[in-house]
Design an enzyme around this catalytic site. Structure first.
Site, PDB file in Angstrom:
ATOM      1  CG  HIS A  18       6.945  -8.366   4.800  1.00 43.01           C
ATOM      2  ND1 HIS A  18       6.568  -7.809   5.991  1.00 43.01           N
ATOM      3  CD2 HIS A  18       6.518  -7.508   3.828  1.00 43.01           C
ATOM      4  CE1 HIS A  18       5.940  -6.665   5.764  1.00 43.01           C
ATOM      5  NE2 HIS A  18       5.891  -6.470   4.468  1.00 43.01           N
ATOM      6  CE  LYS A 163       0.591  -1.524   3.266  1.00 42.60           C
ATOM      7  NZ  LYS A 163       0.918  -0.654   2.136  1.00 42.60           N
ATOM      8  CE  LYS A 165       1.692  -5.278   2.263  1.00 39.69           C
ATOM      9  NZ  LYS A 165       1.329  -4.516   1.070  1.00 39.69           N
ATOM     10  CG  ASP A 193      -1.758  -3.083   0.557  1.00 38.28           C
ATOM     11  OD1 ASP A 193      -2.602  -3.226  -0.345  1.00 38.28           O
ATOM     12  OD2 ASP A 193      -0.569  -2.762   0.344  1.00 38.28           O
ATOM     13  CD  GLU A 219      -1.725   0.285   0.360  1.00 43.39           C
ATOM     14  OE1 GLU A 219      -1.664   0.469   1.602  1.00 43.39           O
ATOM     15  OE2 GLU A 219      -0.726   0.169  -0.356  1.00 43.39           O
ATOM     16  CG  ASP A 244       0.110   0.679  -3.612  1.00 45.95           C
ATOM     17  OD1 ASP A 244       0.887   1.442  -4.210  1.00 45.95           O
ATOM     18  OD2 ASP A 244       0.525  -0.279  -2.919  1.00 45.95           O
ATOM     19  CE  LYS A 268       3.793   1.292  -2.887  1.00 43.69           C
ATOM     20  NZ  LYS A 268       3.330  -0.061  -3.236  1.00 43.69           N
ATOM     21  CD  GLU A 322       3.334   1.618   2.713  1.00 45.26           C
ATOM     22  OE1 GLU A 322       2.710   0.839   3.442  1.00 45.26           O
ATOM     23  OE2 GLU A 322       3.327   1.538   1.474  1.00 45.26           O
TER      24      GLU A 322
HETATM   25  C1  MUC Z   1       2.403  -2.255  -1.006  1.00 46.76           C
HETATM   26  O1  MUC Z   1       1.620  -2.809  -1.744  1.00 46.76           O
HETATM   27  O2  MUC Z   1       2.008  -1.264  -0.422  1.00 46.76           O
HETATM   28  C2  MUC Z   1       4.269  -1.704   1.317  1.00 46.76           C
HETATM   29  C3  MUC Z   1       4.368  -2.217   2.559  1.00 46.76           C
HETATM   30  C4  MUC Z   1       4.514  -3.588   2.434  1.00 46.76           C
HETATM   31  O3  MUC Z   1       4.620  -4.414   3.317  1.00 46.76           O
HETATM   32  O4  MUC Z   1       4.469  -3.913   1.122  1.00 46.76           O
HETATM   33  C5  MUC Z   1       4.518  -2.739   0.357  1.00 46.76           C
HETATM   34  C6  MUC Z   1       3.818  -2.767  -0.918  1.00 46.76           C
HETATM   35 MG    MG Z   2       0.003  -1.445  -1.307  1.00 42.20          MG
END
Ligand code: MUC
Ligand code: MG
Length: 381
Positions: A18, A163, A165, A193, A219, A244, A268, A322
């Site tokens: 991941h 989402k 990354k 994000d 994000e 976030d 969170k 999420e």
């Molecule tokens: C984040 O920064 O949002 C949420 C989903 C993911 O893959 O990492 C987290 C942290």
């Molecule tokens: Mg995030």
């Protein structure tokens, strides 16, 4: 009376690597807290962070050590008679350590809910929804793999919000990657994000390209230390900008909401310092006209159930959640897994967190991590 508080580090491998801008995860370490009371109740809590110390200021080891060394003795000595009194005591005597506090509060609320016969959501404001839509994070690092993964998720009716990354590559490469995925999934909501990776100048060009490509949510594009910059970006672009990492405890969230530093808050439970703190952030953001998103620190099933109870109380949840953490892991520590169906998660209805922990599984992974000798075979586990 609290009889015992035990903490365990429970690392579980992920189903694939991941990849975030700040780290690559191949496993997630759940910090589990088990509390037993003299009158026969037990409660479970969980804290997680991402990539050791690469995402936040608490690591699994600091969480466990600080609970064992500071929080547990405080609770055993003072014996607060409710979770609210316990959290007031802890917050007065222990600075920071929001993730550790979250795990403790979760276990205490689990016990309180079981004792009163109500789900945790009813103890922290009352639930207004029973189902949460759940996004999946595509983070394999490869566009084709991500598209195949997303299509399989849609096919299985698991997820239809994705989402991505980004922030680890050149902006153009990231934008090409995102737009290729958007193109391949025309009926899905696509969000990104950046995990703070861009400078404000980079964010201006990156967000412009993503907004033109029809991306739905951006994000934490820039450093959590640049609140003014986040506000400038939110005002400059039509696409929703979400805060976030910058959203932490209720006091700091109050300042961000009053300043309207972002369009949306990712809430969170770990970052907030507990379930009630997270519920409070949801309420105060809503009062200030900020939209809400149910975030994850990639919690396992216990932290995910706790988060679900909190998000079920939010007055609105325009950008959904999420809460996919348990689905990223190769194994579950519950006797019955959480109920994911029809692109969402059903919020547990039984008393407390409404879950049953599989202790054998917990001890299996905890022992494996410690490299304990398997007493049956006398081999190293
Ligand atoms: C984040 O920064 O949002 C949420 C989903 C993911 O893959 O990492 C987290 C942290
Ligand atoms: Mg995030």
């Amino acid at each position: 009376m609290i009889r015992a508080i035990n903490t365990l580090l429970v690392p579980i491998p992920t189903i694939r690597a991941h990849k975030l801008a700040c780290t690559v995860m191949n496993a997630q370490t759940l910090v589990l807290v088990h509390i037993q009371t003299e009158d026969g109740f037990e409660g479970w809590g969980e804290a997680t962070t991402i990539g050791g110390l690469s995402y936040a200021e608490e690591s699994p080891h600091s969480i466990k050590t600080n609970i064992d060394t500071y929080i547990t003795p405080l609770l055993l000595q003072d014996q607060p008679t409710s979770s609210a009194k316990a959290m007031q005591l802890i917050n007065r005597q222990i600075s920071g350590n929001r993730f550790a506090k979250c795990a403790i509060e979760t276990a205490l609320l689990d016990i309180e809910g079981k004792r009163l016969g109500v789900p945790v959501s009813e103890l922290i404001g009352g639930r207004v929804r029973d189902r949460l839509e759940v996004a999946w994070t595509l983070a394999s690092g490869n566009t084709e793999t991500d598209i195949a993964e997303a299509k399989a998720m849609v096919e299985q009716k698991r997820h239809r919000i994705f989402k991505l990354k980004i922030g680890g590559r050149a902006i153009k490469d990231d934008v090409d990657h995102v737009l290729a995925i958007k193109d391949a999934l025309p009926n899905c909501r696509i969000t990104v994000d950046v995990n703070q990776a861009w400078s404000e100048l980079e964010a201006m060009s990156g967000i412009k390209a993503l907004e033109n490509g029809g991306i739905d949510l951006i994000e934490q594009p820039i450093s959590m230390r640049n609140q003014a910059g986040l506000k400038r970006l939110s005002q400059r672009f039509d696409v929703a900008i979400m805060a976030d990492e910058i959203v932490q405890d209720p006091q700091n969230a109050f300042g961000l909401a009053a300043d309207h530093s972002a369009d949306v808050f990712a809430v969170k439970i770990n970052q907030a310092g507990g379930l009630k703190a997270a519920a409070l952030i949801g309420q105060l953001a809503h009062l200030n006209g900020i939209e809400l998103y149910g975030g994850t620190m990639l919690e396992g099933p216990i932290g995910t159930a706790a988060s679900a109870h909190v998000f079920a109380t939010f007055p609105s949840l325009a950008f959904d959640t999420e809460l996919f953490g348990p689905l990223l892991l190769t194994d579950d520590v519950l006797a019955t897994p959480l109920n994911y169906q029809d692109f969402g998660l059903i919020v547990p209805t039984k008393a407390g967190l409404g879950i049953e922990v599989d202790c054998e599984k917990v001890y299996y992974y905890a022992n494996k991590a410690l490299n304990l000798v398997d007493t049956k075979t006398l081999k190293l586990a």
